[in-house]
Design a protein around this motif. Sequence first.
Motif, PDB file in Angstrom:
ATOM      1  N   ILE A 152      -1.342 -13.448   2.059  1.00 37.72           N
ATOM      2  CA  ILE A 152      -1.144 -12.118   2.652  1.00 37.72           C
ATOM      3  C   ILE A 152      -2.499 -11.597   3.107  1.00 37.72           C
ATOM      4  O   ILE A 152      -3.436 -11.502   2.309  1.00 37.72           O
ATOM      5  N   ARG A 153      -2.560 -11.282   4.373  1.00 34.75           N
ATOM      6  CA  ARG A 153      -3.801 -10.740   4.909  1.00 34.75           C
ATOM      7  C   ARG A 153      -3.976  -9.298   4.428  1.00 34.75           C
ATOM      8  O   ARG A 153      -3.053  -8.484   4.490  1.00 34.75           O
ATOM      9  N   GLY A 154      -5.158  -8.986   3.970  1.00 38.83           N
ATOM     10  CA  GLY A 154      -5.431  -7.718   3.309  1.00 38.83           C
ATOM     11  C   GLY A 154      -5.168  -6.475   4.137  1.00 38.83           C
ATOM     12  O   GLY A 154      -4.819  -5.440   3.589  1.00 38.83           O
ATOM     13  N   ASN A 155      -5.311  -6.564   5.464  1.00 39.51           N
ATOM     14  CA  ASN A 155      -5.116  -5.345   6.252  1.00 39.51           C
ATOM     15  C   ASN A 155      -3.647  -4.949   6.345  1.00 39.51           C
ATOM     16  O   ASN A 155      -3.332  -3.885   6.855  1.00 39.51           O
ATOM     17  N   ASN A 156      -2.739  -5.774   5.834  1.00 37.17           N
ATOM     18  CA  ASN A 156      -1.319  -5.442   5.795  1.00 37.17           C
ATOM     19  C   ASN A 156      -0.897  -4.832   4.458  1.00 37.17           C
ATOM     20  O   ASN A 156       0.248  -4.422   4.302  1.00 37.17           O
ATOM     21  N   VAL A 157      -1.803  -4.788   3.485  1.00 35.79           N
ATOM     22  CA  VAL A 157      -1.470  -4.377   2.119  1.00 35.79           C
ATOM     23  C   VAL A 157      -1.596  -2.870   1.963  1.00 35.79           C
ATOM     24  O   VAL A 157      -2.622  -2.284   2.289  1.00 35.79           O
ATOM     25  N   LEU A 158      -0.533  -2.256   1.452  1.00 36.14           N
ATOM     26  CA  LEU A 158      -0.555  -0.833   1.107  1.00 36.14           C
ATOM     27  C   LEU A 158      -1.102  -0.664  -0.308  1.00 36.14           C
ATOM     28  O   LEU A 158      -1.975   0.155  -0.555  1.00 36.14           O
ATOM     29  N   TYR A 159      -0.563  -1.453  -1.262  1.00 32.83           N
ATOM     30  CA  TYR A 159      -1.086  -1.431  -2.619  1.00 32.83           C
ATOM     31  C   TYR A 159      -0.736  -2.712  -3.346  1.00 32.83           C
ATOM     32  O   TYR A 159       0.145  -3.465  -2.938  1.00 32.83           O
ATOM     33  N   ILE A 160      -1.450  -2.947  -4.445  1.00 28.54           N
ATOM     34  CA  ILE A 160      -1.175  -4.060  -5.352  1.00 28.54           C
ATOM     35  C   ILE A 160      -0.952  -3.443  -6.718  1.00 28.54           C
ATOM     36  O   ILE A 160      -1.736  -2.609  -7.175  1.00 28.54           O
ATOM     37  N   SER A 161       0.126  -3.856  -7.355  1.00 30.47           N
ATOM     38  CA  SER A 161       0.461  -3.307  -8.666  1.00 30.47           C
ATOM     39  C   SER A 161       0.690  -4.452  -9.638  1.00 30.47           C
ATOM     40  O   SER A 161       1.327  -5.441  -9.295  1.00 30.47           O
TER      41      SER A 161
END
Length: 101
Positions: A87-96
């Motif tokens: 997963i490319r980081g600029n697509n990430v809203l959050y990591i839980s």
Amino acid sequence: MADSTPPPPADDQSPPPPPPQSHTGSPTDFLKGVVGKRVIVRLTSGVDYRGTTSLLSCLDGYMNIALEQTEEHVNGVVTNRYGDAFIRGNNVLYISAAEAL
């Protein structure tokens, strides 16, 4: 005095973001702590990926994430399963961190 509470979002489809965690430390400390553990990655599109982190790294200012045993969830329903996912980081809203999946 007027109520300063913002109105609820118009889009009731997506769940609210996770509550703030009561831990101390930097985001880097959190990410180092979840390597090899189950996580939920919410994309800006609202799609969730749930899997085991195999590698977390920063490249060019983006947080890219590699997951193993990954499930894709759309509106709470499993739509795909992948052995490995990147997963490319600029697509990430959050990591839980996931307690139990």
